[in-house]
Design an enzyme around this catalytic site. Structure first.
Site, PDB file in Angstrom:
ATOM      1  N   ASN A   1       0.834  -1.213   0.000  1.00  0.00           N
ATOM      2  CA  ASN A   1       0.000   0.000   0.000  1.00  0.00           C
ATOM      3  C   ASN A   1       0.861   1.252   0.000  1.00  0.00           C
ATOM      4  O   ASN A   1       1.184   1.772   1.058  1.00  0.00           O
ATOM      5  CB  ASN A   1      -0.864   0.058   1.272  1.00  0.00           C
ATOM      6  N   HIS A   2       1.242   1.735  -1.151  1.00  0.00           N
ATOM      7  CA  HIS A   2       1.988   3.002  -1.163  1.00  0.00           C
ATOM      8  C   HIS A   2       1.153   4.054  -0.433  1.00  0.00           C
ATOM      9  O   HIS A   2      -0.080   4.066  -0.547  1.00  0.00           O
ATOM     10  CB  HIS A   2       2.243   3.457  -2.600  1.00  0.00           C
ATOM     11  N   SER A   3       1.826   4.923   0.300  1.00  0.00           N
ATOM     12  CA  SER A   3       1.101   5.912   1.113  1.00  0.00           C
ATOM     13  C   SER A   3       0.197   6.786   0.240  1.00  0.00           C
ATOM     14  O   SER A   3       0.618   7.313  -0.783  1.00  0.00           O
ATOM     15  CB  SER A   3       2.102   6.794   1.858  1.00  0.00           C
TER      16      SER A   3
ATOM     17  N   THR B   1       2.522   9.181  -4.380  1.00  0.00           N
ATOM     18  CA  THR B   1       2.504   7.742  -4.073  1.00  0.00           C
ATOM     19  C   THR B   1       3.905   7.153  -4.249  1.00  0.00           C
ATOM     20  O   THR B   1       4.173   6.052  -3.783  1.00  0.00           O
ATOM     21  CB  THR B   1       1.527   6.977  -4.988  1.00  0.00           C
TER      22      THR B   1
END
Ligand SMILES: CC(C)(COP(=O)(O)OP(=O)(O)OC[C@H]1O[C@@H](n2cnc3c(N)ncnc32)[C@H](O)[C@@H]1OP(=O)(O)O)[C@@H](O)C(=O)NCCC(=O)NCCS
Length: 211
Positions: A81-83, A89
Site C-alpha cells: 500500500n503506497h502511502s 505515491t
C-alpha cells in the site's frame, strides 16, 4: 497423523501441511491447514503467496486450523500500500540512500492496515487475494479469484472483486452452534470418531452430544 509431517498424502507432493513448511515467525498456521499448488512448489508458500510482507512492518499472517488454501491464493501485506496520505505515491522513504533520508522513516512509504487473520475451517479458492487488515471468520468460503478487501463473517461465502457475500452456509442457529462447538479444537480422536457426522452437514447429532 500431522505432527511434523509435510505431505498429508504420500504420493502427492503438491499438497502440504502449511504449518510444517513455514519458517517465518510472522506467519502462524494452525494444525492440519493445507495448501495445494500445482504451479509452484507448495513448500515455497511463504515466498510465493505471502507478498509485500517485510519484517520492518511487524505485520502478521495468522491462519487457523483445518483451512484449505487453493493454488495461487495470495496474501497482500502492508508494504503493497503506497502511502496515499502523502502528496506522492512514489515511495521516497524506501530509497532513503538515493534521497538522503533517515532510514528510520522507511515505513512512512506505505499505509499500515494491520494483520491478516484467517479463522478455522476456512476454504480459500483458487487465486483469491486477501488484503492487509482483513479478518476472515471460522467456516467462511472465499470464491475463486475473489479480492477480499473487508472482513468476512463466519460461515459466509464471498466472491467477486471486491468480494461480497453470496450467502451464508447454514442457518443462524446452526452457525451459532458450530461456533460454540468449535470441532476443530477437539482432540484428534474425537474428530476421528465424528467424521461421518461432520461430513453429513447435519449438526443435530453433534449438538445433542456436545452442546
Ligand atoms: C464461491 C463458491 C464456493 C460458490 O459456490 P455455489 O454456492 O455453488 O455457487 P453458485 O454457482 O450457486 O453461485 C451463486 C452465485 O455466486 C456467484 N459466484 C459463484 N462463484 C463466484 C466467484 N468465484 N466469484 C464471484 N461470484 C461467484 C454466481 O455467479 C452466482 O451468482 P447469482 O446468484 O447472481 O447468479 C464457488 O463458486 C467457488 O468459487 N468455489 C471455489 C473453487 C476453487 O477455487 N477451488 C480450488 C480448489 S480447492
Amino acid at each position: 497423523m500431522q505432527a511434523e509431517k509435510i505431505y498429508p498424502r504420500s504420493s502427492d507432493k503438491e499438497t502440504v501441511y502449511l504449518k510444517n513448511v513455514i519458517t517465518n515467525p510472522a506467519i502462524v498456521v494452525g494444525d492440519y491447514t493445507m495448501y495445494n499448488d500445482f504451479v509452484n512448489d507448495p513448500v515455497d508458500f511463504q515466498k510465493n503467496n505471502v507478498l509485500y510482507h517485510y519484517p520492518i512492518n511487524h505485520d502478521k499472517l495468522i491462519i487457523g486450523k483445518f483451512c484449505s488454501i487453493a493454488c495461487g491464493a495470495r496474501f497482500l501485506f502492508n508494504s503493497a500500500n503506497h502511502s496515499m496520505t502523502s502528496l506522492a505515491t512514489y515511495p521516497f522513504p524506501i530509497f532513503f540512500e538515493e534521497w538522503g533520508l533517515d532510514v528510520s522513516h522507511i515505513t512512512d512509504a506505505w499505509d499500515n492496515k494491520g494483520d491478516i487473520v484467517i479463522g478455522n475451517d476456512v476454504w480459500i479458492g483458487y487465486e483469491a487475494v486477501i488484503f492487509a487488515g482483513v479478518t476472515i471468520g471460522d467456516g467462511a468460503i472465499i470464491g475463486t479469484r475473489a479480492v477480499v478487501t473487508k472482513d468476512v463473517p463466519p460461515y459466509t461465502i464471498v466472491g467477486g472483486v471486491p468480494a461480497k457475500p453470496i450467502r451464508k452456509r447454514f442457518s443462524n442457529d446452526d452457525i451459532a452452534a458450530l461456533l460454540k462447538m468449535k470441532w476443530w479444537d477437539w482432540p484428534v480422536e474425537q474428530i476421528k470418531e465424528h467424521i461421518a457426522e461432520i461430513q453429513s452437514g447435519k449438526i443435530t447429532d453433534l449438538e445433542r452430544k456436545y452442546l
